[in-house]
Write a protein that holds these residues in place. Sequence first.
Motif, PDB file in Angstrom:
ATOM      1  N   ASP A   1      15.531  66.492   2.738  1.00 36.13           N
ATOM      2  CA  ASP A   1      15.901  65.176   3.261  1.00 36.13           C
ATOM      3  C   ASP A   1      17.404  64.929   3.115  1.00 36.13           C
ATOM      4  OD1 ASP A   1      15.111  62.488   4.274  1.00 36.13           O
ATOM      5  OD2 ASP A   1      15.831  61.822   2.314  1.00 36.13           O
ATOM      6  N   GLN A   2      17.980  65.334   1.983  1.00 32.53           N
ATOM      7  CA  GLN A   2      19.427  65.149   1.780  1.00 32.53           C
ATOM      8  C   GLN A   2      20.231  65.969   2.793  1.00 32.53           C
ATOM      9  OE1 GLN A   2      20.938  64.933  -2.389  1.00 32.53           O
ATOM     10  NE2 GLN A   2      18.810  65.280  -2.939  1.00 32.53           N
ATOM     11  N   ILE A   3      19.792  67.193   3.062  1.00 29.11           N
ATOM     12  CA  ILE A   3      20.506  68.048   4.017  1.00 29.11           C
ATOM     13  C   ILE A   3      20.392  67.491   5.432  1.00 29.11           C
ATOM     14  CG2 ILE A   3      20.571  70.351   5.069  1.00 29.11           C
ATOM     15  CD1 ILE A   3      19.673  71.474   2.364  1.00 29.11           C
ATOM     16  N   LEU A   4      19.208  67.010   5.787  1.00 35.01           N
ATOM     17  CA  LEU A   4      19.007  66.464   7.129  1.00 35.01           C
ATOM     18  C   LEU A   4      19.829  65.187   7.353  1.00 35.01           C
ATOM     19  CD1 LEU A   4      15.169  67.005   7.691  1.00 35.01           C
ATOM     20  CD2 LEU A   4      17.089  68.394   8.501  1.00 35.01           C
ATOM     21  N   LYS A   5      20.022  64.400   6.294  1.00 31.97           N
ATOM     22  CA  LYS A   5      20.864  63.206   6.414  1.00 31.97           C
ATOM     23  C   LYS A   5      22.311  63.593   6.701  1.00 31.97           C
ATOM     24  CE  LYS A   5      18.148  60.038   3.532  1.00 31.97           C
ATOM     25  NZ  LYS A   5      18.085  59.303   2.238  1.00 31.97           N
ATOM     26  N   VAL A   6      22.781  64.660   6.058  1.00 30.58           N
ATOM     27  CA  VAL A   6      24.133  65.150   6.321  1.00 30.58           C
ATOM     28  C   VAL A   6      24.230  65.658   7.757  1.00 30.58           C
ATOM     29  CG1 VAL A   6      25.876  66.846   5.679  1.00 30.58           C
ATOM     30  CG2 VAL A   6      24.532  65.724   3.894  1.00 30.58           C
ATOM     31  N   LYS A   7      23.195  66.345   8.227  1.00 31.93           N
ATOM     32  CA  LYS A   7      23.178  66.839   9.603  1.00 31.93           C
ATOM     33  C   LYS A   7      23.309  65.695  10.598  1.00 31.93           C
ATOM     34  CE  LYS A   7      20.798  71.300   9.687  1.00 31.93           C
ATOM     35  NZ  LYS A   7      19.710  72.080  10.326  1.00 31.93           N
ATOM     36  N   ASP A   8      22.605  64.606  10.349  1.00 34.08           N
ATOM     37  CA  ASP A   8      22.674  63.441  11.241  1.00 34.08           C
ATOM     38  C   ASP A   8      24.092  62.894  11.325  1.00 34.08           C
ATOM     39  OD1 ASP A   8      19.993  63.596  11.804  1.00 34.08           O
ATOM     40  OD2 ASP A   8      19.395  62.090  10.327  1.00 34.08           O
ATOM     41  N   THR A   9      24.780  62.884  10.178  1.00 36.33           N
ATOM     42  CA  THR A   9      26.166  62.390  10.151  1.00 36.33           C
ATOM     43  C   THR A   9      27.085  63.320  10.935  1.00 36.33           C
ATOM     44  OG1 THR A   9      25.798  61.415   7.965  1.00 36.33           O
ATOM     45  CG2 THR A   9      28.082  61.746   8.649  1.00 36.33           C
ATOM     46  N   ILE A  10      26.926  64.629  10.742  1.00 35.88           N
ATOM     47  CA  ILE A  10      27.782  65.599  11.430  1.00 35.88           C
ATOM     48  C   ILE A  10      27.622  65.508  12.941  1.00 35.88           C
ATOM     49  CG2 ILE A  10      28.181  68.064  11.791  1.00 35.88           C
ATOM     50  CD1 ILE A  10      27.415  68.532   8.914  1.00 35.88           C
ATOM     51  N   ASN A  11      26.402  65.320  13.393  1.00 34.71           N
ATOM     52  CA  ASN A  11      26.135  65.285  14.833  1.00 34.71           C
ATOM     53  C   ASN A  11      26.863  64.151  15.544  1.00 34.71           C
ATOM     54  OD1 ASN A  11      24.496  67.546  15.151  1.00 34.71           O
ATOM     55  ND2 ASN A  11      22.662  66.437  14.502  1.00 34.71           N
ATOM     56  N   SER A  12      27.229  63.121  14.785  1.00 33.67           N
ATOM     57  CA  SER A  12      27.865  61.958  15.407  1.00 33.67           C
ATOM     58  C   SER A  12      29.392  62.001  15.328  1.00 33.67           C
ATOM     59  CB  SER A  12      27.374  60.675  14.728  1.00 33.67           C
ATOM     60  OG  SER A  12      27.771  60.649  13.359  1.00 33.67           O
ATOM     61  N   MET A  13      29.970  63.108  14.821  1.00 36.98           N
ATOM     62  CA  MET A  13      31.417  63.186  14.635  1.00 36.98           C
ATOM     63  C   MET A  13      31.975  64.497  15.194  1.00 36.98           C
ATOM     64  SD  MET A  13      31.586  61.674  10.716  1.00 36.98           S
ATOM     65  CE  MET A  13      33.311  61.262  10.788  1.00 36.98           C
ATOM     66  N   LYS A  14      33.259  64.482  15.536  1.00 39.36           N
ATOM     67  CA  LYS A  14      33.936  65.659  16.086  1.00 39.36           C
ATOM     68  C   LYS A  14      35.079  66.078  15.157  1.00 39.36           C
ATOM     69  CE  LYS A  14      31.432  65.732  19.849  1.00 39.36           C
ATOM     70  NZ  LYS A  14      30.459  66.815  20.092  1.00 39.36           N
ATOM     71  N   TYR A  15      35.304  67.388  15.049  1.00 42.89           N
ATOM     72  CA  TYR A  15      36.345  67.913  14.178  1.00 42.89           C
ATOM     73  C   TYR A  15      37.132  68.996  14.916  1.00 42.89           C
ATOM     74  CZ  TYR A  15      33.493  65.628  10.618  1.00 42.89           C
ATOM     75  OH  TYR A  15      32.780  64.710   9.890  1.00 42.89           O
ATOM     76  N   ASP A  16      38.367  69.245  14.435  1.00 42.71           N
ATOM     77  CA  ASP A  16      39.208  70.279  15.059  1.00 42.71           C
ATOM     78  C   ASP A  16      38.609  71.667  14.857  1.00 42.71           C
ATOM     79  OD1 ASP A  16      41.017  68.372  15.895  1.00 42.71           O
ATOM     80  OD2 ASP A  16      42.241  68.535  14.076  1.00 42.71           O
ATOM     81  N   HIS A  17      38.003  71.880  13.687  1.00 45.08           N
ATOM     82  CA  HIS A  17      37.341  73.143  13.382  1.00 45.08           C
ATOM     83  C   HIS A  17      35.864  72.871  13.113  1.00 45.08           C
ATOM     84  CE1 HIS A  17      41.183  75.177  13.188  1.00 45.08           C
ATOM     85  NE2 HIS A  17      41.625  74.326  12.264  1.00 45.08           N
ATOM     86  N   PRO A  18      35.037  73.876  13.201  1.00 45.97           N
ATOM     87  CA  PRO A  18      33.621  73.680  12.871  1.00 45.97           C
ATOM     88  C   PRO A  18      33.473  73.109  11.467  1.00 45.97           C
ATOM     89  CG  PRO A  18      33.971  75.817  13.883  1.00 45.97           C
ATOM     90  CD  PRO A  18      35.333  75.260  13.625  1.00 45.97           C
ATOM     91  N   ARG A  19      32.650  72.120  11.336  1.00 48.18           N
ATOM     92  CA  ARG A  19      32.424  71.512  10.020  1.00 48.18           C
ATOM     93  C   ARG A  19      31.356  72.316   9.279  1.00 48.18           C
ATOM     94  NH1 ARG A  19      32.811  66.741   6.831  1.00 48.18           N
ATOM     95  NH2 ARG A  19      34.972  66.850   7.489  1.00 48.18           N
ATOM     96  N   ILE A  20      31.731  72.872   8.126  1.00 49.28           N
ATOM     97  CA  ILE A  20      30.806  73.635   7.302  1.00 49.28           C
ATOM     98  C   ILE A  20      30.572  72.875   5.999  1.00 49.28           C
ATOM     99  CG2 ILE A  20      30.307  75.831   6.175  1.00 49.28           C
ATOM    100  CD1 ILE A  20      30.530  75.974   9.245  1.00 49.28           C
ATOM    101  N   PHE A  21      29.329  72.614   5.715  1.00 48.25           N
ATOM    102  CA  PHE A  21      28.958  71.912   4.503  1.00 48.25           C
ATOM    103  C   PHE A  21      28.370  72.890   3.492  1.00 48.25           C
ATOM    104  CE2 PHE A  21      29.496  67.732   6.270  1.00 48.25           C
ATOM    105  CZ  PHE A  21      29.581  66.902   5.159  1.00 48.25           C
ATOM    106  N   GLY A  22      28.898  72.849   2.281  1.00 50.57           N
ATOM    107  CA  GLY A  22      28.284  73.575   1.184  1.00 50.57           C
ATOM    108  C   GLY A  22      27.252  72.679   0.515  1.00 50.57           C
ATOM    109  N   ILE A  23      26.091  73.211   0.236  1.00 54.35           N
ATOM    110  CA  ILE A  23      25.047  72.475  -0.480  1.00 54.35           C
ATOM    111  C   ILE A  23      24.828  73.185  -1.813  1.00 54.35           C
ATOM    112  CG2 ILE A  23      22.660  71.683  -0.471  1.00 54.35           C
ATOM    113  CD1 ILE A  23      24.330  70.345   1.679  1.00 54.35           C
ATOM    114  N   GLN A  24      25.297  72.553  -2.885  1.00 54.67           N
ATOM    115  CA  GLN A  24      25.189  73.169  -4.204  1.00 54.67           C
ATOM    116  C   GLN A  24      23.952  72.641  -4.925  1.00 54.67           C
ATOM    117  OE1 GLN A  24      28.163  72.274  -7.286  1.00 54.67           O
ATOM    118  NE2 GLN A  24      28.363  74.474  -7.634  1.00 54.67           N
TER     119      GLN A  24
END
Length: 262
Positions: free
Chosen positions: A130-153
């Motif tokens: 659920d925490q990872i999917l919430k981050v995915k939802d946020t990423i989908n709504s934003m644009k970045y100069d480079h691919p956004r890579i999230f580390g999940i520790q």
Amino acid sequence: MKIGLLLVEESPAGVQQLIQTVAFQLIQEHELFSIEINDQSEVKVQSYQKEQILFSQEFEAPMIRPSHLRNEVDLSIFDQFDQVIVLGEKSNVGNDLLEKLTVAHLHIPLIDEDTGQNLGYDTALDSIVDQILKVKDTINSMKYDHPRIFGIQLPEELSENLIQDVVVAVNEHRIQNMLELEGIATLLKQSIANGKTYGFIIFDEHLNPNEVVKQLEQYVAVDWKYVQVDQSLILGPYPSGADRLIANKLAKKIIQWCLSHK
């Protein structure tokens, strides 16, 4: 009859519900106590009262804290009880305590005997995904100069099966050591070429997030951010339906044993 409860592993989701159920049933006619032993082998014994159980049920307050049996335990502390219930992995009991106990006792691994599923596993999986999917939802709504890579520790103590299930559930990448990053970078480049604008790399606490991105950027330019999954959120006070089922099955087994061994 005086009954003591001892928890010998970290409290997964569902344990408190298990103890609430056992306590509410047994204190009608018996005395029930929590037994807590710290790293210095100091012992705390506390009687359960009806008001405490009701409070715990309403506010998800802990009924017992895990004991740490790394040192020799004075077995005389158990002599005050007619029965002792030991909850958790047998390997955490140590020093052959179960074999040395002279009072009637029951060891209950926190596992559903029918399915082999550990208590708390389902809740932990749901929480992390659920925490990872919430981050995915946020990423989908934003644009970045480079691919956004999230580390999940993830916390280091998680089982390998749980980590593998998380990776499959979210369909993302996982590394166990820094040498795997070059291969992950190749997979990320392929995803980016196919139009994907983000990715996840899952790893545990023995890897430093800053070192991960430093190594990753040798192979691919990324916009990096990492999220540390809190152990308390995984253990959490709100068990899933599956873990509630396991908790109640274990509670029923404990109650039946106590009442049949008076």
